[in-house]
Design an enzyme around this catalytic site. Sequence first.
Site, PDB file in Angstrom:
ATOM      1  N   ASP A   1       0.201  -1.567  27.196  1.00  0.00           N
ATOM      2  CA  ASP A   1       1.417  -0.872  26.796  1.00  0.00           C
ATOM      3  C   ASP A   1       2.456  -1.067  27.861  1.00  0.00           C
ATOM      4  OD1 ASP A   1      -0.813  -0.183  25.152  1.00  0.00           O
ATOM      5  OD2 ASP A   1      -0.598   1.768  24.988  1.00  0.00           O
TER       6      ASP A   1
ATOM      7  N   LYS B   1       4.934   3.526  20.266  1.00  0.00           N
ATOM      8  CA  LYS B   1       4.432   4.806  20.734  1.00  0.00           C
ATOM      9  C   LYS B   1       5.572   5.890  21.197  1.00  0.00           C
ATOM     10  CE  LYS B   1       1.204   5.217  23.890  1.00  0.00           C
ATOM     11  NZ  LYS B   1       0.563   4.724  25.404  1.00  0.00           N
TER      12      LYS B   1
ATOM     13  N   LYS C   1       1.024   4.197  17.539  1.00  0.00           N
ATOM     14  CA  LYS C   1       0.191   4.530  18.301  1.00  0.00           C
ATOM     15  C   LYS C   1       0.505   5.858  18.904  1.00  0.00           C
ATOM     16  CE  LYS C   1      -2.445   3.791  22.557  1.00  0.00           C
ATOM     17  NZ  LYS C   1      -2.819   2.757  23.584  1.00  0.00           N
TER      18      LYS C   1
END
Length: 233
Positions: free
Chosen positions: A96, A161, A192
């Site tokens: 990420d 995200k 996510k």
Amino acid sequence: MIDFNNREQVAKAIQYTNVNPDLTREGLLAHVRKCAEYGFDAAMVAPCWVKLSKEALAGTGVKVASTVNFPMANDTLEMKLAVVRLLAKEGCDQFDFPPNPGLMLGGDEAGYARELQEVTRVAHEEGMQVKAMLEFGYITDNAMKARVAQLAYEAGIDWVKQSSGWGKGGCAATEEDVKILAANIKSPCRVKVSGKVNTREKMQSLFAAGAELVGTSSGPAIVDGIAGDPNDY
């Protein structure tokens, strides 16, 4: 939508996270053992623990996920790309990263998009999935939230995200933000969430809004159907 009465399905939609700076080797090994015990999708760990985690999780089916320039987001693009390549050498399966929100907030959409494009390109060259933490703690305007999700999708990002969940740019996951993300991407890009997802009920509400994966330090509690610590990540 997963069956939230099925422990295994719930666990497979969780990336169990411990990226705390004070984590020790013993603590890391306890963390990955818990990941294997519950059958989580991935162990989310700091870059320094990727190699050890990969070794400890061999044969379990649990992936190793990590971070790039977390949570500050303002390393140079070249620095971010170097870390991506190093993570690949260590055996990381996915990571990420936060594109620099200051670029977008300052009107440099092209620079922001280039970060997304280049990080995604190198990640995919190295065989890793990449998730963009869009840091809605900084990007608070709904129109700009939609735009950064679109830019991430256009760059080929695997997952978007709403936040890292940490620091000033971090924010709790909300149904509203999930809906904004889901409305501005298309398959195979997916959503996510991270940030104060500490109960199964909260996870279920976010999945109903369009999320498909969660990063949380409350993974075991969620699977067990109890409330995690509300102060946790």
